[in-house]
Design a protein around this motif. Structure first.
Motif, PDB file in Angstrom:
ATOM      1  N   THR A   8      52.049  36.456  52.706  1.00 23.72           N
ATOM      2  CA  THR A   8      51.926  36.462  51.242  1.00 23.72           C
ATOM      3  C   THR A   8      50.608  35.811  50.824  1.00 23.72           C
ATOM      4  O   THR A   8      49.867  36.353  50.020  1.00 23.72           O
ATOM      5  CB  THR A   8      53.117  35.729  50.603  1.00 23.72           C
ATOM      6  N   THR A   9      50.321  34.643  51.353  1.00 21.39           N
ATOM      7  CA  THR A   9      49.005  34.017  51.207  1.00 21.39           C
ATOM      8  C   THR A   9      48.485  33.841  52.620  1.00 21.39           C
ATOM      9  O   THR A   9      48.928  32.958  53.350  1.00 21.39           O
ATOM     10  CB  THR A   9      49.085  32.663  50.484  1.00 21.39           C
ATOM     11  N   HIS A  10      47.564  34.678  53.011  1.00 21.46           N
ATOM     12  CA  HIS A  10      47.110  34.740  54.404  1.00 21.46           C
ATOM     13  C   HIS A  10      45.914  33.821  54.659  1.00 21.46           C
ATOM     14  O   HIS A  10      45.851  33.127  55.658  1.00 21.46           O
ATOM     15  CB  HIS A  10      46.740  36.179  54.756  1.00 21.46           C
ATOM     16  N   GLY A  11      44.960  33.849  53.756  1.00 23.56           N
ATOM     17  CA  GLY A  11      43.753  33.064  53.962  1.00 23.56           C
ATOM     18  C   GLY A  11      42.939  32.967  52.700  1.00 23.56           C
ATOM     19  O   GLY A  11      43.330  33.454  51.638  1.00 23.56           O
ATOM     20  N   LYS A  12      41.792  32.315  52.828  1.00 29.78           N
ATOM     21  CA  LYS A  12      40.895  32.179  51.676  1.00 29.78           C
ATOM     22  C   LYS A  12      39.448  32.253  52.143  1.00 29.78           C
ATOM     23  O   LYS A  12      39.114  31.895  53.268  1.00 29.78           O
ATOM     24  CB  LYS A  12      41.151  30.878  50.928  1.00 29.78           C
ATOM     25  N   PHE A  13      38.621  32.766  51.246  1.00 29.10           N
ATOM     26  CA  PHE A  13      37.177  32.813  51.445  1.00 29.10           C
ATOM     27  C   PHE A  13      36.570  31.774  50.521  1.00 29.10           C
ATOM     28  O   PHE A  13      36.846  31.756  49.328  1.00 29.10           O
ATOM     29  CB  PHE A  13      36.615  34.196  51.103  1.00 29.10           C
ATOM     30  N   SER A  14      35.752  30.923  51.093  1.00 35.50           N
ATOM     31  CA  SER A  14      35.117  29.888  50.277  1.00 35.50           C
ATOM     32  C   SER A  14      33.619  29.897  50.552  1.00 35.50           C
ATOM     33  O   SER A  14      33.139  30.549  51.477  1.00 35.50           O
ATOM     34  CB  SER A  14      35.724  28.515  50.588  1.00 35.50           C
ATOM     35  N   ILE A  15      32.916  29.172  49.718  1.00 38.69           N
ATOM     36  CA  ILE A  15      31.466  29.082  49.853  1.00 38.69           C
ATOM     37  C   ILE A  15      31.072  27.622  49.760  1.00 38.69           C
ATOM     38  O   ILE A  15      31.689  26.844  49.040  1.00 38.69           O
ATOM     39  CB  ILE A  15      30.752  29.923  48.765  1.00 38.69           C
ATOM     40  N   GLU A  16      30.088  27.262  50.528  1.00 36.11           N
ATOM     41  CA  GLU A  16      29.520  25.922  50.453  1.00 36.11           C
ATOM     42  C   GLU A  16      28.026  26.062  50.277  1.00 36.11           C
ATOM     43  O   GLU A  16      27.393  26.900  50.918  1.00 36.11           O
ATOM     44  CB  GLU A  16      29.833  25.128  51.719  1.00 36.11           C
ATOM     45  N   GLN A  17      27.495  25.244  49.400  1.00 32.02           N
ATOM     46  CA  GLN A  17      26.055  25.234  49.181  1.00 32.02           C
ATOM     47  C   GLN A  17      25.485  23.982  49.837  1.00 32.02           C
ATOM     48  O   GLN A  17      26.035  22.901  49.685  1.00 32.02           O
ATOM     49  CB  GLN A  17      25.722  25.230  47.698  1.00 32.02           C
ATOM     50  N   GLN A  18      24.423  24.169  50.561  1.00 33.24           N
ATOM     51  CA  GLN A  18      23.752  23.046  51.185  1.00 33.24           C
ATOM     52  C   GLN A  18      22.295  23.096  50.799  1.00 33.24           C
ATOM     53  O   GLN A  18      21.668  24.145  50.841  1.00 33.24           O
ATOM     54  CB  GLN A  18      23.891  23.108  52.700  1.00 33.24           C
ATOM     55  N   GLU A  19      21.772  21.949  50.426  1.00 38.64           N
ATOM     56  CA  GLU A  19      20.376  21.876  50.013  1.00 38.64           C
ATOM     57  C   GLU A  19      19.489  22.016  51.243  1.00 38.64           C
ATOM     58  O   GLU A  19      19.742  21.433  52.287  1.00 38.64           O
ATOM     59  CB  GLU A  19      20.118  20.524  49.351  1.00 38.64           C
ATOM     60  N   GLN A  20      18.470  22.849  51.118  1.00 42.54           N
ATOM     61  CA  GLN A  20      17.508  23.017  52.194  1.00 42.54           C
ATOM     62  C   GLN A  20      16.358  22.072  51.973  1.00 42.54           C
ATOM     63  O   GLN A  20      15.949  21.808  50.842  1.00 42.54           O
ATOM     64  CB  GLN A  20      16.965  24.436  52.218  1.00 42.54           C
ATOM     65  N   VAL A  21      15.809  21.581  53.059  1.00 43.29           N
ATOM     66  CA  VAL A  21      14.657  20.699  52.988  1.00 43.29           C
ATOM     67  C   VAL A  21      13.457  21.467  53.516  1.00 43.29           C
ATOM     68  O   VAL A  21      13.513  22.075  54.584  1.00 43.29           O
ATOM     69  CB  VAL A  21      14.879  19.426  53.832  1.00 43.29           C
ATOM     70  N   ASP A  22      12.389  21.446  52.756  1.00 40.12           N
ATOM     71  CA  ASP A  22      11.150  22.090  53.176  1.00 40.12           C
ATOM     72  C   ASP A  22      10.206  20.988  53.642  1.00 40.12           C
ATOM     73  O   ASP A  22       9.933  20.049  52.908  1.00 40.12           O
ATOM     74  CB  ASP A  22      10.544  22.871  52.018  1.00 40.12           C
TER      75      ASP A  22
END
Length: 137
Positions: free
Chosen positions: A99-113
């Motif tokens: 019924t609830t199988h899984g989830k898709f999530s997103i994470e943002q990470q700051e890039q260092v130049d």
């Protein structure tokens, strides 16, 4: 390389399959490991899109475009609830999906130049699939 704290969580990149081999992230606009260069302050609004294609079962070949947000993952399962229909995937005809199988999530990470003379640092988005304790795979 950084390890995930949750053993059920898998980072998605083009060509990866989840453990049930039912779905595949076929493309990402703003890719699974996307870099967006900006000199403006980072916004918490996410417009990255994850495209999922169902590989087998009664929903075979159907494609879904998901836009998970940091505070609102996209759910996948057999449920016909609003959370699945509006911002997720409802596989209501597939008895192999919980019924609830899984989830898709997103994470943002700051890039260092490392080039201190430019403001080309940005945000890197990573998509994750997490099995939420499904009993069907």
């Amino acid at each position: 390389e950084e390890e995930n704290a949750d053993p059920q969580q898998q980072q998605l990149v083009d060509g990866d399959y989840n453990s049930s081999n039912h779905l595949k992230p076929t493309s990402t606009s703003a890719a699974a490991t996307n870099s967006t260069n900006t000199s403006k302050p980072k916004s918490t609004t996410n417009t990255s899109t994850l495209t999922i294609t169902i590989l087998t079962g009664p929903h075979e070949s159907q494609t879904y475009k998901l836009q998970p947000k940091h505070t609102q993952p996209c759910l996948i399962g057999r449920s016909k609830g609003k959370k699945f229909l509006r911002n997720g995937i409802s596989l209501s005809k597939d008895q192999e999906v919980s019924t609830t199988h899984g989830k898709f999530s997103i994470e943002q990470q700051e890039q260092v130049d490392n080039d201190s003379s430019s403001n080309s640092g940005g945000v890197q988005n990573k998509f994750y699939y997490t099995d939420v304790g499904s009993t069907n795979g």
